[in-house]
Design an enzyme around this catalytic site. Structure first.
Site, PDB file in Angstrom:
ATOM      1  N   THR A  18       5.079  -0.313  12.619  1.00 55.11           N
ATOM      2  CA  THR A  18       5.807   1.566  11.539  1.00 55.11           C
ATOM      3  C   THR A  18       4.954   1.857  10.101  1.00 55.11           C
ATOM      4  O   THR A  18       5.064   3.585  10.202  1.00 55.11           O
ATOM      5  CB  THR A  18       7.343   0.927  11.236  1.00 55.11           C
ATOM      6  OG1 THR A  18       7.924   0.639  12.288  1.00 55.11           O
ATOM      7  CG2 THR A  18       8.357   1.609  10.785  1.00 55.11           C
ATOM      8  N   ARG A  22       0.217  -4.446   9.367  1.00 54.47           N
ATOM      9  CA  ARG A  22       0.882  -5.773   8.185  1.00 54.47           C
ATOM     10  C   ARG A  22       0.557  -6.928   9.187  1.00 54.47           C
ATOM     11  O   ARG A  22       0.850  -7.509  10.009  1.00 54.47           O
ATOM     12  CB  ARG A  22       2.455  -5.529   8.021  1.00 54.47           C
ATOM     13  CG  ARG A  22       2.139  -4.470   7.280  1.00 54.47           C
ATOM     14  CD  ARG A  22       3.908  -4.564   7.184  1.00 54.47           C
ATOM     15  NE  ARG A  22       3.887  -2.728   5.973  1.00 54.47           N
ATOM     16  CZ  ARG A  22       4.770  -2.354   5.752  1.00 54.47           C
ATOM     17  NH1 ARG A  22       6.079  -2.851   6.090  1.00 54.47           N
ATOM     18  NH2 ARG A  22       5.628  -1.340   5.161  1.00 54.47           N
ATOM     19  N   SER A 113       4.489  -3.682   1.802  1.00 56.63           N
ATOM     20  CA  SER A 113       5.776  -3.556   1.364  1.00 56.63           C
ATOM     21  C   SER A 113       6.751  -4.439   1.010  1.00 56.63           C
ATOM     22  O   SER A 113       6.205  -5.462  -0.271  1.00 56.63           O
ATOM     23  CB  SER A 113       6.789  -2.566   2.603  1.00 56.63           C
ATOM     24  OG  SER A 113       7.814  -1.766   2.023  1.00 56.63           O
ATOM     25  N   HIS A 114       8.403  -4.213   1.713  1.00 61.88           N
ATOM     26  CA  HIS A 114       9.348  -5.884   1.430  1.00 61.88           C
ATOM     27  C   HIS A 114       8.664  -7.053   1.401  1.00 61.88           C
ATOM     28  O   HIS A 114       9.494  -7.530   1.218  1.00 61.88           O
ATOM     29  CB  HIS A 114      10.051  -4.770   1.491  1.00 61.88           C
ATOM     30  CG  HIS A 114      10.350  -4.649   3.225  1.00 61.88           C
ATOM     31  ND1 HIS A 114       9.895  -3.648   3.019  1.00 61.88           N
ATOM     32  CD2 HIS A 114      10.808  -5.371   4.406  1.00 61.88           C
ATOM     33  CE1 HIS A 114      10.132  -4.175   5.021  1.00 61.88           C
ATOM     34  NE2 HIS A 114      10.748  -4.862   4.978  1.00 61.88           N
ATOM     35  N   ASP A 278      11.005  -1.324  -4.285  1.00 61.55           N
ATOM     36  CA  ASP A 278      10.220  -2.778  -2.991  1.00 61.55           C
ATOM     37  C   ASP A 278       8.813  -2.651  -3.817  1.00 61.55           C
ATOM     38  O   ASP A 278       8.627  -2.327  -4.966  1.00 61.55           O
ATOM     39  CB  ASP A 278      10.693  -2.282  -2.033  1.00 61.55           C
ATOM     40  CG  ASP A 278       9.356  -0.858  -1.705  1.00 61.55           C
ATOM     41  OD1 ASP A 278       9.773   0.052  -2.389  1.00 61.55           O
ATOM     42  OD2 ASP A 278       9.156  -0.844  -0.008  1.00 61.55           O
ATOM     43  N   ASP A 280       5.340  -1.655  -2.699  1.00 63.32           N
ATOM     44  CA  ASP A 280       4.748  -0.453  -3.304  1.00 63.32           C
ATOM     45  C   ASP A 280       5.691   0.606  -3.223  1.00 63.32           C
ATOM     46  O   ASP A 280       5.073   1.085  -4.026  1.00 63.32           O
ATOM     47  CB  ASP A 280       4.343  -0.659  -1.936  1.00 63.32           C
ATOM     48  CG  ASP A 280       5.341   0.181  -0.839  1.00 63.32           C
ATOM     49  OD1 ASP A 280       6.460  -0.355  -0.236  1.00 63.32           O
ATOM     50  OD2 ASP A 280       4.719   0.371  -0.024  1.00 63.32           O
ATOM     51  N   ASP A 282       8.284   2.722  -2.652  1.00 64.03           N
ATOM     52  CA  ASP A 282       8.944   3.769  -1.954  1.00 64.03           C
ATOM     53  C   ASP A 282      10.580   3.583  -1.681  1.00 64.03           C
ATOM     54  O   ASP A 282      11.077   4.672  -1.327  1.00 64.03           O
ATOM     55  CB  ASP A 282       8.072   3.708  -0.684  1.00 64.03           C
ATOM     56  CG  ASP A 282       7.406   2.638   0.184  1.00 64.03           C
ATOM     57  OD1 ASP A 282       8.014   1.376   0.341  1.00 64.03           O
ATOM     58  OD2 ASP A 282       7.107   2.988   1.031  1.00 64.03           O
ATOM     59  N   ARG A 283      10.825   2.006  -1.811  1.00 64.77           N
ATOM     60  CA  ARG A 283      12.161   2.314  -1.041  1.00 64.77           C
ATOM     61  C   ARG A 283      12.857   2.306  -2.818  1.00 64.77           C
ATOM     62  O   ARG A 283      12.975   1.775  -3.712  1.00 64.77           O
ATOM     63  CB  ARG A 283      12.772   0.844  -0.519  1.00 64.77           C
ATOM     64  CG  ARG A 283      11.514   0.699   0.982  1.00 64.77           C
ATOM     65  CD  ARG A 283      12.223  -0.685   1.448  1.00 64.77           C
ATOM     66  NE  ARG A 283      11.450  -0.677   2.634  1.00 64.77           N
ATOM     67  CZ  ARG A 283      12.394  -1.308   3.870  1.00 64.77           C
ATOM     68  NH1 ARG A 283      13.414  -2.185   3.689  1.00 64.77           N
ATOM     69  NH2 ARG A 283      10.829  -1.256   5.077  1.00 64.77           N
ATOM     70  N   THR A 345      12.832   5.793  13.339  1.00 64.26           N
ATOM     71  CA  THR A 345      12.181   5.290  12.465  1.00 64.26           C
ATOM     72  C   THR A 345      10.432   5.592  11.778  1.00 64.26           C
ATOM     73  O   THR A 345       9.763   4.951  12.471  1.00 64.26           O
ATOM     74  CB  THR A 345      12.614   3.555  12.342  1.00 64.26           C
ATOM     75  OG1 THR A 345      13.516   3.858  12.738  1.00 64.26           O
ATOM     76  CG2 THR A 345      12.437   2.686  11.159  1.00 64.26           C
ATOM     77  N   GLU A 364      15.890   7.100   4.955  1.00 68.07           N
ATOM     78  CA  GLU A 364      16.580   6.194   5.998  1.00 68.07           C
ATOM     79  C   GLU A 364      17.209   5.371   5.457  1.00 68.07           C
ATOM     80  O   GLU A 364      17.319   4.950   4.595  1.00 68.07           O
ATOM     81  CB  GLU A 364      14.788   5.541   5.923  1.00 68.07           C
ATOM     82  CG  GLU A 364      14.593   6.166   6.584  1.00 68.07           C
ATOM     83  CD  GLU A 364      12.540   6.227   7.376  1.00 68.07           C
ATOM     84  OE1 GLU A 364      12.885   5.767   8.568  1.00 68.07           O
ATOM     85  OE2 GLU A 364      12.428   5.675   6.468  1.00 68.07           O
ATOM     86  N   GLU A 365      18.174   4.447   6.670  1.00 65.48           N
ATOM     87  CA  GLU A 365      19.368   3.581   6.496  1.00 65.48           C
ATOM     88  C   GLU A 365      18.194   2.624   5.218  1.00 65.48           C
ATOM     89  O   GLU A 365      18.768   1.899   5.062  1.00 65.48           O
ATOM     90  CB  GLU A 365      19.433   3.132   7.477  1.00 65.48           C
ATOM     91  CG  GLU A 365      18.918   2.657   9.028  1.00 65.48           C
ATOM     92  CD  GLU A 365      17.870   1.792   9.267  1.00 65.48           C
ATOM     93  OE1 GLU A 365      18.196   0.565   7.755  1.00 65.48           O
ATOM     94  OE2 GLU A 365      16.386   1.866   9.016  1.00 65.48           O
ATOM     95  N   SER A 366      16.939   2.721   6.118  1.00 67.01           N
ATOM     96  CA  SER A 366      16.269   1.308   5.073  1.00 67.01           C
ATOM     97  C   SER A 366      16.211   1.697   4.176  1.00 67.01           C
ATOM     98  O   SER A 366      14.587   1.180   3.616  1.00 67.01           O
ATOM     99  CB  SER A 366      14.789   1.096   6.249  1.00 67.01           C
ATOM    100  OG  SER A 366      14.190   2.323   6.269  1.00 67.01           O
ATOM    101  N   LYS A 377       8.745   8.035   1.045  1.00 66.06           N
ATOM    102  CA  LYS A 377       9.662   8.144   0.355  1.00 66.06           C
ATOM    103  C   LYS A 377       9.207   7.789  -1.320  1.00 66.06           C
ATOM    104  O   LYS A 377       8.696   7.163  -0.727  1.00 66.06           O
ATOM    105  CB  LYS A 377      10.302   7.357   1.376  1.00 66.06           C
ATOM    106  CG  LYS A 377       9.902   5.653   1.444  1.00 66.06           C
ATOM    107  CD  LYS A 377      10.479   4.896   2.483  1.00 66.06           C
ATOM    108  CE  LYS A 377      10.453   3.204   2.857  1.00 66.06           C
ATOM    109  NZ  LYS A 377       9.340   3.580   3.251  1.00 66.06           N
TER     110      LYS A 377
HETATM  111  C1  G16 Z   1       9.025   0.994   7.149  1.00 67.40           C
HETATM  112  C2  G16 Z   1       8.760   2.839   7.179  1.00 67.40           C
HETATM  113  C3  G16 Z   1       9.735   3.131   7.501  1.00 67.40           C
HETATM  114  C4  G16 Z   1      10.661   2.189   8.125  1.00 67.40           C
HETATM  115  C5  G16 Z   1      10.981   0.796   7.503  1.00 67.40           C
HETATM  116  C6  G16 Z   1      11.624  -0.547   8.684  1.00 67.40           C
HETATM  117  O1  G16 Z   1       9.196   0.904   5.700  1.00 67.40           O
HETATM  118  O2  G16 Z   1       7.978   3.979   5.998  1.00 67.40           O
HETATM  119  O3  G16 Z   1       9.851   4.165   7.627  1.00 67.40           O
HETATM  120  O4  G16 Z   1      12.179   2.834   8.506  1.00 67.40           O
HETATM  121  O5  G16 Z   1       9.437   0.200   7.746  1.00 67.40           O
HETATM  122  O6  G16 Z   1      10.757  -0.122  10.328  1.00 67.40           O
HETATM  123  P1  G16 Z   1      11.541  -1.431  10.439  1.00 67.40           P
HETATM  124  O7  G16 Z   1      12.304  -1.313  10.906  1.00 67.40           O
HETATM  125  O8  G16 Z   1      10.311  -0.821  11.719  1.00 67.40           O
HETATM  126  O9  G16 Z   1      11.257  -2.431  10.476  1.00 67.40           O
HETATM  127  P2  G16 Z   1       8.245   0.445   4.450  1.00 67.40           P
HETATM  128  O10 G16 Z   1       9.018   0.454   3.026  1.00 67.40           O
HETATM  129  O11 G16 Z   1       8.202  -1.364   4.777  1.00 67.40           O
HETATM  130  O12 G16 Z   1       6.684   1.015   4.627  1.00 67.40           O
END
Ligand code: G16
Length: 544
Positions: A18, A22, A113-114, A278, A280, A282-283, A345, A364-366, A377
């Site tokens: 996504t 990773r 990320s997270h 989070d 990095d 962005d969340r 997503t 996004e919900e995330s 984001k």
């Molecule tokens: C990434 C993407 C987001 C996505 C999230 C969750 O976030 O940039 O657009 O909503 O992953 O994705 P998944 O449901 O496939 O785990 P981040 O903050 O991890 O870069």
């Protein structure tokens, strides 16, 4: 200048998910692993010769070593200039901001990320294009294709650079500028928000805030912006020093992992406002005193109040959300008479809509919200947006959200995650769901009637690119929905995500616990997908 061409063999697991590639740190430390992927990025770009690259990461374990390697490969591939964050630190939004400001060719962000960090944690690398946003699928597909055939990479033989001292150094023929990690980003924020009003709020003595950086990248940004520039008392930012292992924590701003913050906001003498971001940066998660704002509601509230904020005073062109995100923001778009977009997503799907001016706000919900100011984001942007609204409306977070529900109705929403599921079992669950979809339409289950049941696909309205298999969704005639998809960001086994949403127009019923309001849908989801038997788990790992 001594450029070495090193023979290598492809790794067959370098498919970006996504949001970039990773993997566990140990995998990235495998001989040639990072080098192969970096060279594959550069090989799939049209021509990086003479171009400018932005480079930085969230400070997690292996960040510094990876930066030294990437710098030498970039120099060997002919980049003219690399802008790298001091100490190797750049948040994802800051990379996007710097790419745009200096019209760079692209950027590399090092982050998982997270996901947890440290020697036993995760690491990641993603490429952003010249609009500042994540590479679209055609670019990540090309990178992946290259990783499968690569047989050599080029690297400059040179000593490591001092990443801590600001200034310019030559690496072969490449100019490397070690830049302040915070200043460009902070100037951009000041151009969007009413800093005077937020300053007044934070120094009034009547309002207290707690911003939790979870020992991840936003620490230096948050301290500089909230404590130094906006006058919040020192200590407003907690866990503000980036650590390689995030202090052993899980840098994911949700009710489970940001527990220190949640304890404070739900404890005695709770502050008025809480926020976390989070790994990095962005969340974001937004809390009022003893009150949690779902990311879906947050997007809707920001949209409905956008004209209170200087950067959005002239209104919004449109609002975009990912498919599993609740439909609360669609209601705001309808009322404002602007377009609402539903994308798969992944932030990369918003890029075109933002570039051509179809959307202004995205979410996004995330726990991701952002706007056309960059192409990622942006966690601290969302915090400033909320503080700006609170400063203008002089109301609590809870009052602002409740009055929003009163006006628009409440979209009850929850996500249930089942983590580390056996990959085959998770795929079998999805296959089984998929094979039953065609028979579901028109069926009545409990008191819900199925309006549609499909696997979401998306055609980008700007460039026509098509993305299939983006999640199984079952929509009911009253607007409720159940969505199933497998995460594209995990590194161990599979993560099943179940998204649940129902709509409640009656304000007498807006006080329920979402898990209670959604009980029937939770039961239906179990009936349809047999989650317990496929995953072997009785309860979700994380509920948000
Ligand atoms: C990434 C993407 C987001 C996505 C999230 C969750 O976030 O940039 O657009 O909503 O992953 O994705 P998944 O449901 O496939 O785990 P981040 O903050 O991890 O870069």
């Amino acid at each position: 200048m001594n450029i070495r061409t090193v023979s290598t063999q492809p790794f067959l697991d370098q498919k970006p998910g996504t949001s970039g590639l990773r993997k566990q740190v140990s995998q990235f430390q495998t001989h040639h692993y990072l080098e192969n992927f970096t060279q594959s990025i550069f090989d799939s770009l049209e021509n990086c010769h003479g171009q400018t690259l932005v480079l930085g990461g969230d400070g997690r374990f292996y960040n510094r070593q990876a930066i030294q390697i990437i710098l030498k490969i970039a120099a060997a591939n002919g980049f003219k200039r690399v802008l790298v964050g001091q100490g190797g630190i750049l948040s994802t939004p800051a990379v996007s901001c710097i790419i745009r400001k200096y019209q760079a060719f692209g950027g590399i962000v090092l982050s998982a990320s997270h996901n947890p960090g440290g020697p036993n944690g995760d690491f990641g690398i993603k490429y952003n294009i010249s609009n500042g946003g994540p590479a679209p699928e055609k670019v990540t597909d090309a990178i992946y294709a290259r990783t499968k055939t690569i047989d050599a990479y080029r690297i400059l033989e040179s000593n490591d650079l001092d990443l801590d001292r600001l200034g310019t150094t030559l690496l072969g023929d490449t100019t490397v500028d070690v830049v302040d990690s915070v200043v460009d980003y902070s100037q951009l924020m000041e151009s969007l928000f009413d800093f005077d009003r937020i300053h007044e709020l934070l120094t009034s003595g009547q309002f207290s805030a707690c911003i939790d950086s979870l020992h991840a990248v936003t620490g230096p940004y948050a301290r500089s912006i909230f404590e130094q520039r906006l006058g919040a008392p020192v200590g407003t930012v907690q866990n503000g020093i980036p650590l390689e292992d995030f202090g052993g924590g899980h840098p994911d701003p949700n009710l489970v992992y940001a527990h220190d913050l949640v304890d404070r906001l739900y404890g005695a003498d709770a502050p008025d406002f809480g926020a976390a971001s989070d790994g990095d940066g962005d969340r974001n998660m937004i809390l009022g005193r003893r009150f949690f704002v779902t990311p879906s509601d947050s997007l809707a509230v920001l949209a409905a109040n956008a004209t209170l904020v200087p950067g959005y005073r002239n209104g919004l062109a449109g609002i975009a959300r990912s498919m599993p995100t609740s439909q609360a923001s669609d209601r705001v778009a309808r009322k404002l008479g602007i377009d609402a977009y539903e994308t798969p997503t992944g932030w990369k799907f918003f890029g075109n809509l933002l570039d051509v001016g179809k959307a202004t706000l995205c979410g996004e919900e995330s726990f991701g919200t952002g706007s056309n100011h960059i192409r990622e984001k942006d966690g601290l942007w969302a915090v400033l947006f909320w503080l700006n609204i609170v400063a203008v409306r002089q109301q609590s977070v809870e009052t602002i959200v409740q009055s929003h529900w009163q006006e628009y109705g409440r979209n009850y929403y929850s996500r249930h995650d089942y983590e580390s599921v056996n990959g085959e079992r998770a795929n079998a669950l999805m296959d089984q769901l998929q094979s039953n979809l065609s028979s579901l339409s028109g069926q009545t289950i409990a008191h819900y009637t199925v309006k549609y049941a499909d696997n979401f696909s998306y055609t980008d309205p700007v460039d026509g690119s098509f993305s299939a298999n983006q999640g199984v969704r079952i929509g009911f005639t009253d607007g409720s929905r159940i969505v199933f998809r497998l995460s594209g960001t995990g590194t161990q086994g599979a993560t099943l995500r179940l998204y649940l949403e129902s709509y409640e127009p009656n304000s007498n019923r807006h006080h329920l616990d979402p898990q209670v309001a959604l009980t029937d849908l939770i039961t239906i989801a179990e009936q349809l997908a047999q989650i317990r038997s496929f995953t072997g788990m009785d309860v979700p790992t994380v509920i948000t």
